[in-house]
Design a protein around this motif. Structure first.
Motif, PDB file in Angstrom:
ATOM      1  N   ARG A  23       9.161   7.862   9.408  1.00 21.37           N
ATOM      2  CA  ARG A  23       8.471   9.091   8.985  1.00 21.37           C
ATOM      3  C   ARG A  23       8.846   9.419   7.543  1.00 21.37           C
ATOM      4  O   ARG A  23      10.022   9.417   7.183  1.00 21.37           O
ATOM      5  N   PHE A  24       7.850   9.723   6.735  1.00 19.71           N
ATOM      6  CA  PHE A  24       8.048  10.100   5.346  1.00 19.71           C
ATOM      7  C   PHE A  24       7.690  11.567   5.141  1.00 19.71           C
ATOM      8  O   PHE A  24       6.719  12.066   5.727  1.00 19.71           O
ATOM      9  N   ILE A  25       8.459  12.226   4.285  1.00 20.52           N
ATOM     10  CA  ILE A  25       8.134  13.587   3.856  1.00 20.52           C
ATOM     11  C   ILE A  25       8.223  13.614   2.338  1.00 20.52           C
ATOM     12  O   ILE A  25       9.233  13.195   1.762  1.00 20.52           O
ATOM     13  N   PHE A  26       7.159  14.084   1.703  1.00 17.94           N
ATOM     14  CA  PHE A  26       7.118  14.157   0.243  1.00 17.94           C
ATOM     15  C   PHE A  26       6.720  15.579  -0.142  1.00 17.94           C
ATOM     16  O   PHE A  26       5.671  16.075   0.282  1.00 17.94           O
ATOM     17  N   VAL A  27       7.555  16.228  -0.937  1.00 22.14           N
ATOM     18  CA  VAL A  27       7.302  17.609  -1.363  1.00 22.14           C
ATOM     19  C   VAL A  27       7.100  17.646  -2.873  1.00 22.14           C
ATOM     20  O   VAL A  27       7.929  17.154  -3.633  1.00 22.14           O
ATOM     21  N   ASP A  28       5.978  18.207  -3.291  1.00 21.51           N
ATOM     22  CA  ASP A  28       5.654  18.383  -4.706  1.00 21.51           C
ATOM     23  C   ASP A  28       5.502  19.888  -4.937  1.00 21.51           C
ATOM     24  O   ASP A  28       4.594  20.515  -4.401  1.00 21.51           O
ATOM     25  N   TYR A  53       3.529  27.271  -2.447  1.00 20.78           N
ATOM     26  CA  TYR A  53       3.282  26.718  -3.764  1.00 20.78           C
ATOM     27  C   TYR A  53       3.551  25.215  -3.713  1.00 20.78           C
ATOM     28  O   TYR A  53       4.578  24.786  -3.207  1.00 20.78           O
ATOM     29  N   GLY A  54       2.611  24.441  -4.225  1.00 25.39           N
ATOM     30  CA  GLY A  54       2.788  23.000  -4.230  1.00 25.39           C
ATOM     31  C   GLY A  54       2.130  22.346  -3.039  1.00 25.39           C
ATOM     32  O   GLY A  54       1.241  22.901  -2.390  1.00 25.39           O
ATOM     33  N   THR A  55       2.612  21.139  -2.735  1.00 21.26           N
ATOM     34  CA  THR A  55       1.993  20.310  -1.708  1.00 21.26           C
ATOM     35  C   THR A  55       3.064  19.574  -0.909  1.00 21.26           C
ATOM     36  O   THR A  55       4.056  19.113  -1.475  1.00 21.26           O
ATOM     37  N   ILE A  56       2.851  19.481   0.396  1.00 25.72           N
ATOM     38  CA  ILE A  56       3.766  18.749   1.274  1.00 25.72           C
ATOM     39  C   ILE A  56       2.964  17.676   2.016  1.00 25.72           C
ATOM     40  O   ILE A  56       1.965  17.983   2.676  1.00 25.72           O
ATOM     41  N   TYR A  57       3.391  16.432   1.873  1.00 25.97           N
ATOM     42  CA  TYR A  57       2.784  15.322   2.615  1.00 25.97           C
ATOM     43  C   TYR A  57       3.761  14.889   3.704  1.00 25.97           C
ATOM     44  O   TYR A  57       4.944  14.699   3.450  1.00 25.97           O
ATOM     45  N   GLN A  62       0.837  -1.205   0.000  1.00 23.36           N
ATOM     46  CA  GLN A  62       0.000   0.000   0.000  1.00 23.36           C
ATOM     47  C   GLN A  62       0.874   1.258   0.000  1.00 23.36           C
ATOM     48  O   GLN A  62       0.561   2.246  -0.680  1.00 23.36           O
ATOM     49  N   LEU A  63       1.964   1.224   0.743  1.00 23.27           N
ATOM     50  CA  LEU A  63       2.903   2.335   0.762  1.00 23.27           C
ATOM     51  C   LEU A  63       3.520   2.538  -0.618  1.00 23.27           C
ATOM     52  O   LEU A  63       3.654   3.674  -1.102  1.00 23.27           O
ATOM     53  N   TYR A  64       3.896   1.453  -1.256  1.00 24.68           N
ATOM     54  CA  TYR A  64       4.495   1.505  -2.596  1.00 24.68           C
ATOM     55  C   TYR A  64       3.551   2.195  -3.590  1.00 24.68           C
ATOM     56  O   TYR A  64       3.957   3.086  -4.340  1.00 24.68           O
ATOM     57  N   SER A  65       2.279   1.810  -3.570  1.00 22.89           N
ATOM     58  CA  SER A  65       1.287   2.420  -4.467  1.00 22.89           C
ATOM     59  C   SER A  65       1.103   3.897  -4.159  1.00 22.89           C
ATOM     60  O   SER A  65       0.958   4.725  -5.067  1.00 22.89           O
ATOM     61  N   LEU A  66       1.094   4.238  -2.870  1.00 25.42           N
ATOM     62  CA  LEU A  66       0.933   5.636  -2.455  1.00 25.42           C
ATOM     63  C   LEU A  66       2.071   6.502  -2.982  1.00 25.42           C
ATOM     64  O   LEU A  66       1.841   7.593  -3.533  1.00 25.42           O
ATOM     65  N   LEU A  67       3.300   6.045  -2.827  1.00 24.30           N
ATOM     66  CA  LEU A  67       4.459   6.827  -3.275  1.00 24.30           C
ATOM     67  C   LEU A  67       4.449   7.003  -4.794  1.00 24.30           C
ATOM     68  O   LEU A  67       4.766   8.080  -5.308  1.00 24.30           O
ATOM     69  N   LEU A  68       4.082   5.959  -5.517  1.00 21.56           N
ATOM     70  CA  LEU A  68       4.005   6.067  -6.977  1.00 21.56           C
ATOM     71  C   LEU A  68       2.917   7.056  -7.400  1.00 21.56           C
ATOM     72  O   LEU A  68       3.086   7.808  -8.358  1.00 21.56           O
ATOM     73  N   GLU A  69       1.807   7.056  -6.687  1.00 23.01           N
ATOM     74  CA  GLU A  69       0.724   8.001  -6.999  1.00 23.01           C
ATOM     75  C   GLU A  69       1.190   9.439  -6.787  1.00 23.01           C
ATOM     76  O   GLU A  69       0.916  10.325  -7.602  1.00 23.01           O
ATOM     77  N   MET A  70       1.921   9.670  -5.691  1.00 20.76           N
ATOM     78  CA  MET A  70       2.440  11.015  -5.421  1.00 20.76           C
ATOM     79  C   MET A  70       3.398  11.458  -6.523  1.00 20.76           C
ATOM     80  O   MET A  70       3.350  12.598  -6.996  1.00 20.76           O
ATOM     81  N   MET A  71       4.295  10.556  -6.927  1.00 17.67           N
ATOM     82  CA  MET A  71       5.246  10.880  -7.993  1.00 17.67           C
ATOM     83  C   MET A  71       4.521  11.144  -9.314  1.00 17.67           C
ATOM     84  O   MET A  71       4.849  12.080 -10.044  1.00 17.67           O
ATOM     85  N   SER A  72       3.538  10.311  -9.611  1.00 16.22           N
ATOM     86  CA  SER A  72       2.817  10.425 -10.879  1.00 16.22           C
ATOM     87  C   SER A  72       2.064  11.738 -10.984  1.00 16.22           C
ATOM     88  O   SER A  72       1.928  12.303 -12.070  1.00 16.22           O
ATOM     89  N   GLY A 111      -2.832   4.047  -7.169  1.00 15.31           N
ATOM     90  CA  GLY A 111      -4.028   4.024  -6.352  1.00 15.31           C
ATOM     91  C   GLY A 111      -5.171   4.723  -7.064  1.00 15.31           C
ATOM     92  O   GLY A 111      -5.199   4.843  -8.275  1.00 15.31           O
ATOM     93  N   ARG A 112      -6.147   5.202  -6.275  1.00 19.95           N
ATOM     94  CA  ARG A 112      -7.298   5.889  -6.857  1.00 19.95           C
ATOM     95  C   ARG A 112      -7.255   7.360  -6.499  1.00 19.95           C
ATOM     96  O   ARG A 112      -8.228   7.970  -6.094  1.00 19.95           O
ATOM     97  N   GLY A 113      -6.079   7.966  -6.650  1.00 19.77           N
ATOM     98  CA  GLY A 113      -5.963   9.379  -6.347  1.00 19.77           C
ATOM     99  C   GLY A 113      -6.020   9.655  -4.860  1.00 19.77           C
ATOM    100  O   GLY A 113      -5.700   8.810  -4.023  1.00 19.77           O
ATOM    101  N   LEU A 114      -6.499  10.859  -4.511  1.00 16.93           N
ATOM    102  CA  LEU A 114      -6.517  11.262  -3.108  1.00 16.93           C
ATOM    103  C   LEU A 114      -7.424  10.407  -2.226  1.00 16.93           C
ATOM    104  O   LEU A 114      -7.118  10.229  -1.044  1.00 16.93           O
ATOM    105  N   PRO A 115      -8.536   9.862  -2.721  1.00 20.08           N
ATOM    106  CA  PRO A 115      -9.298   8.937  -1.854  1.00 20.08           C
ATOM    107  C   PRO A 115      -8.477   7.749  -1.373  1.00 20.08           C
ATOM    108  O   PRO A 115      -8.676   7.261  -0.256  1.00 20.08           O
ATOM    109  N   SER A 116      -7.532   7.272  -2.198  1.00 17.21           N
ATOM    110  CA  SER A 116      -6.673   6.169  -1.749  1.00 17.21           C
ATOM    111  C   SER A 116      -5.717   6.638  -0.662  1.00 17.21           C
ATOM    112  O   SER A 116      -5.319   5.863   0.206  1.00 17.21           O
TER     113      SER A 116
END
Length: 334
Positions: free
Chosen positions: A225-230, A325-329, A186-196, A279-284
């Protein structure tokens, strides 16, 4: 008439002819003047707050970056920026990632030939966070590099989905938490969705910042802990470009970024990239945030902030006074 005299005579005749032609037409030569762009070597000093963190000091930290971005947008030619962290006593890696993005991703930086310098905090604990984050991989520094901290995956970046980087993060989790690969699916799919999201629908050509993501992970308290910046278009701006936006806004009375983010997590808008293994976007994302594998899931985007409640029943939302500007998870994988 000799050849040399004939050449001179022909040249004089041509010159006289040009003068007569200018007189008849009223045309005059105007000497071309080249105006050099105004050079503004004024230094802009941006002093970071003592508590420099999107996690523990949200409003003040967002204001710091909002003001800095405004300076970048409207600064003069060849402006010099001093990013001063000397007074920082507490810092989290999320702000270090965003500092890198400001220096590397803002389109105006190259066009206006901005230059950047910075410094480390005088506080040794805060300085160590900077040094171990991986900032040396993105900026020049005379400081001696510390050996890699095995409890951290230093900041990495890209502009497209990378299965290799997603797998690297999952393997880090498997090693530190002693879990099987299937536990991280599930984590793998989440990270790929964020990158995509960066490549497929987070950007337009007129955006302030270039399409790049940054990712970081650290092992702490038996969790990762994960930090993802877009650094692209915020979630709210992406939603506003949706064809059904007007209908949903009128129905739900959505009028600010935090409400739009919450509605997107709840599935009011289609956000999925529809790519295989995603995944299915933000609902996932919401499903993951509510699962037993995740805690403290939060997102900052534009002027909106949403955080999964402690009982994991709903997203708490706050509308900020300033915006990024952008998004931080930011989330913790258990």
């Amino acid at each position: 008439m000799g050849k040399s005299k004939k050449k001179i005579h022909d040249a004089r005749s041509q010159k006289i002819g040009r003068k007569k032609k200018k007189k008849r037409t009223g045309y005059k030569y105007i000497k071309q003047i080249t105006f050099l762009p105004k050079i503004d070597m004024e230094e802009c000093v941006r002093e970071a707050p003592e508590e420099f963190s999107f996690i523990t000091n949200l409003e003040e930290t967002v204001k710091y970056f909002s003001v800095t971005i405004n300076e970048l947008k409207h600064g003069g030619f060849k402006k010099h920026f001093m990013l001063d962290s000397s007074k920082v006593t507490f810092v989290t890696t999320d702000v270090i990632m965003y500092l890198i993005a400001l220096m590397k991703n803002v389109r105006a930086n190259k066009m206006k030939q901005y230059t950047f310098i910075g410094n480390y905090p005088k506080n040794m604990a805060a300085k160590k966070i900077y040094e171990e984050s991986g900032i040396h991989n993105f900026v020049k520094s005379k400081s001696k590099r510390l050996p890699p901290n095995t409890e951290k995956v230093q900041i990495i970046s890209g502009n497209n989905n990378s299965t290799e980087d997603a797998r690297k993060m999952c393997e880090f989790v498997m090693q530190k938490l002693s879990v099987d690969r299937i536990y991280t699916q599930q984590l793998y799919s989440l990270l790929l969705e964020m990158m995509s999201n960066v490549y497929f629908h987070a950007y337009t050509n007129d955006e302030l910042m270039k399409p790049v993501w940054y990712m970081y992970a650290e092992y702490t308290n038996n969790c990762v802990r994960f930090i993802f910046v877009d650094t692209g278009m915020s979630i709210a701006r992406t939603v506003r470009r949706n064809s059904i936006y007007e209908k949903v806004v009128k129905k739900l009375n959505i009028d600010n970024d935090s409400k739009l983010i919450k509605s997107a997590f709840d599935g009011a808008f289609r956000t999925s990239t529809d790519m295989p293994n995603r995944g299915r976007g933000l609902p996932s994302f919401k499903e993951f945030a509510k699962s037993d594998k995740c805690k403290d899931f939060r997102v900052i985007s534009g002027s909106g902030f949403c955080k999964m409640s402690d009982d994991k029943q709903y997203f708490e939302k706050i509308e900020l006074n300033n915006k990024i500007y952008g998004t931080i998870y930011i989330f913790t994988f258990m």
